[in-house]
Structure formats: structure tokens, C-alpha cells
Design an enzyme around this catalytic site. Sequence first.
Site, PDB file in Angstrom:
ATOM      1  N   ASP A   1      40.494 -20.056  -7.621  1.00 11.93           N
ATOM      2  CA  ASP A   1      39.988 -20.448  -8.708  1.00 11.93           C
ATOM      3  C   ASP A   1      39.861 -19.050  -9.637  1.00 11.93           C
ATOM      4  O   ASP A   1      39.037 -18.332  -9.529  1.00 11.93           O
ATOM      5  CB  ASP A   1      38.908 -21.314  -9.096  1.00 11.93           C
ATOM      6  CG  ASP A   1      38.885 -22.051 -10.198  1.00 11.93           C
ATOM      7  OD1 ASP A   1      39.837 -22.352 -11.043  1.00 11.93           O
ATOM      8  OD2 ASP A   1      37.616 -22.107 -10.936  1.00 11.93           O
TER       9      ASP A   1
ATOM     10  N   GLU B   1      45.933 -22.232  -9.198  1.00 14.75           N
ATOM     11  CA  GLU B   1      46.280 -23.189 -10.038  1.00 14.75           C
ATOM     12  C   GLU B   1      47.618 -22.693 -10.823  1.00 14.75           C
ATOM     13  O   GLU B   1      47.893 -21.602 -11.083  1.00 14.75           O
ATOM     14  CB  GLU B   1      44.992 -23.101 -11.220  1.00 14.75           C
ATOM     15  CG  GLU B   1      43.992 -24.069 -10.912  1.00 14.75           C
ATOM     16  CD  GLU B   1      42.988 -24.220 -12.078  1.00 14.75           C
ATOM     17  OE1 GLU B   1      42.479 -25.540 -12.104  1.00 14.75           O
ATOM     18  OE2 GLU B   1      42.560 -23.326 -12.682  1.00 14.75           O
TER      19      GLU B   1
ATOM     20  N   ASP C   1      32.914 -22.625  -9.691  1.00 12.10           N
ATOM     21  CA  ASP C   1      34.183 -22.028  -9.238  1.00 12.10           C
ATOM     22  C   ASP C   1      34.642 -22.228  -7.759  1.00 12.10           C
ATOM     23  O   ASP C   1      35.885 -22.561  -7.671  1.00 12.10           O
ATOM     24  CB  ASP C   1      34.384 -20.416  -9.783  1.00 12.10           C
ATOM     25  CG  ASP C   1      33.868 -20.406 -11.449  1.00 12.10           C
ATOM     26  OD1 ASP C   1      34.646 -21.149 -11.923  1.00 12.10           O
ATOM     27  OD2 ASP C   1      33.348 -19.357 -11.445  1.00 12.10           O
TER      28      ASP C   1
END
Length: 397
Positions: free
Chosen positions: A184, A268, A361
Site C-alpha cells: 500500500d 493498488e 497502511d
Amino acid sequence: MSRYRLLPTLAQQAVLRDHCGHARYVWNLAVEQHSHWHPGRKSAPGYLKQCRQLTQARADNPWLAAGSQTVQQQALRDFTRAMKAFFDPENPAGRPSWRKAGRDEGFRIVGRGWQWDVRRLSRKTGQVWVPKAGWVRFRWSRAVPEGVKSYRVTQDRAGRWHVAFAVIPGPVPAPGNGQVVGIDRGVAVSAALSTGQRLHCPALTGRERTRLRRLQRTLSRAKRGSNRRGRVKHAIARLRARESDRRKDWAEKTSTGIARRFDVIRVEDLKITNMTRSAKGTRENPGKNVRQKAGLNRGILRSGWGLLVRRLEDKAPGRVEKIKPALTSQRCSACGQVDRASRESQAVFRCTACGFACNADVNAAINIAAGHAVTARGGDGVAGPVNREPHLLLPSV
Ligand SMILES: [Zn+2]
């Protein structure tokens, strides 16, 4: 890219300056030919046609003919590549533009082994072979990375010479352990792994930042065109270059490490460039929270996230998967409950349903690793499929 201070003799400097001048001339010639081109016109000359034109130009201009053909042809090839990037719909770059004397001085050499080579002379000195200039010394400030294929010589506005060796990182073999990691991108930390590890991309130190701010203030007061202004600008450019070098180093090391340790790497699917460009919005449709977003975006850029992902895709082709970012920061990685209130703060995630608590996170990274919705596979799949079913690694806390 690793940059070193080049130490040419006076005679060599004259040769390097000629190379720069020729490369710039050829580049600008190509820019001019392409400037007449717009959609619908007959195609602008391609590389081969331009090569023939270069031969002609060399025949007509003794000063050009006296220079290195290698340097001039490479300038054409670089231009062709820049045009290709300009037209690439996936990853559009700016249109190649006019190069100005004294500002964009440089040339590139490829073909290690037959056009050039590099060797170490002593603990602090190395030598790089430049066509027509011979062996040029440079400051061996760190090891020249293995497998460098090309280099670029540049002269900055202060007249100093540098050589930068370009490394095209080869794919790193998959470990074959079936492990998958989620990453992340954070703002406080640069990246959080689903293993619980948090990565910090180095930036300027506090002292360097203070110095930068002071320089920027001085710059705003310095008179245009003054020597002082030039000096200050140069000092600022050096600080920025230092920061960007650190970020690149970090992205290289980190990506290699991750590509070695995990078979599948999930991130992502963020269009970083979109995010950073869109905050301001348009006049008709002004963006919301422009200020906050601008701060966040600076953070993203500084964190070197985009660079890290690009490097991962280079080094682990076919092993990087992009995950739809929806709700990864609000979903509990333990029980799956989605609740905005679980995000207690920027740093802490505490599930409102099951009480699971974790670094926010890292929680998001675990969700990414679970990879509910893969949108795209990065890289070209050279490394081949992973033969074991990937499994999740949970943080060992
Ligand atoms: Zn939960």
C-alpha cells in the site's frame, strides 16, 4: 541512473563540447522537420530517412562531418524514441522540444564493448571511453552498476561535466515460494507491506530542507540575470538532484528486494499521474479540497511510489498485479467488515466489528494482497506463470 562527476582534460572538453553541439544540431533538425507535421499530413520522416538526411548534412557541412557519427546518429535515435513516447497512448510524454545551447547540453553513447567501455583506475577514479576523446576520467564516487549498456554525458549551466550510466534492470527470478505480498502506498511511510514491514523513501534531511527554503528565499530576492541568482539556482538544482538520486536509489534497492522475496506482488491500481494532475480541476469543474490534495500529492511524489511500481514491473514482469483500490483502507483485513469509522486515524485501524487493530497502511496492504479484484497484470509476462497457488503472508506481530 547513476551520475558521476566527469573530469575531462582541456583538450577532451573541446571534444565533448563539439559532441554536445552536434547532438543538439541534429536533434533540433529533427524537431524542425517534425514541427511541420500534424495529424492528417503525410508522415514525418522516420529514423532511416533521417539517417540519409544526416549523411547528406554531413557531406554538406565539414564541421558536422568532422564530428562523431556515433554521437549524431544516437541523437537521431533518441529523438525517434522521444517521438514514440510522445505518441504512446498508454504513457504519453511531452513533445520533444528544441534544445538550447548552454541549457540542454549532452549526448548519449550506447553499445558497450565496441563503442565504449568503463574501467576503474584507482580507488577514487574511473575512466569511461568517449568516441574521439578517448579515456575520460571520472570521480568513482560509488560502484558503477553491473550491466550498464549506455551512458549520457551532460554539462550543467555551471560548466561542470557529468556522466550518467543507464542501467536497464533485468528481470529478477521469482523465488518460487508461492508467496504473495500486498503493498500500500502511504503518505506518512512510503509503502507498507502486508507482511507488516514499512518502507521509508529517503528525502532531504531537515537541515537540507532548511537550506533549500533559505535558498528559495534568496532566489526570490536576487536580481534577474545576476551572478548571485545563477549561483543560488545552481545550489537549488543540486539539492533537488540529491533528493531525486536518493529516491531512485531507494526504488532500485527496494524493488529488487521485493521481486526476490515474493512470487506475486499486488499493488493498488492508482493512476498516480491522474491523481497528481487532477486536483486542481478545470475552470468549469474546480477540484474539491485542492489544498489538501496538493499536499497529499506532493507526499505521493516525494515518496517515490510511482517509481517503485515501475521498477517492480521491470524486475518482476508478469508478477505484478494491480488491484482495484476500492475500500482497501476501510475494510478490516481480519473479518472483512467495511466501515469508515474503523479508520481511527491516519495511522491506526481498529475494526468496529471484531476489534482487530493494526497499522492502517498495513491493514490496507493485507487487503491488497488478498487481491479481490485484479484489474491488470503489469509487465509482459516474460517470467512465466507462477506454478504454485499464491498464499498470503500475515504480519508476524
Ligand atoms: Zn474486523
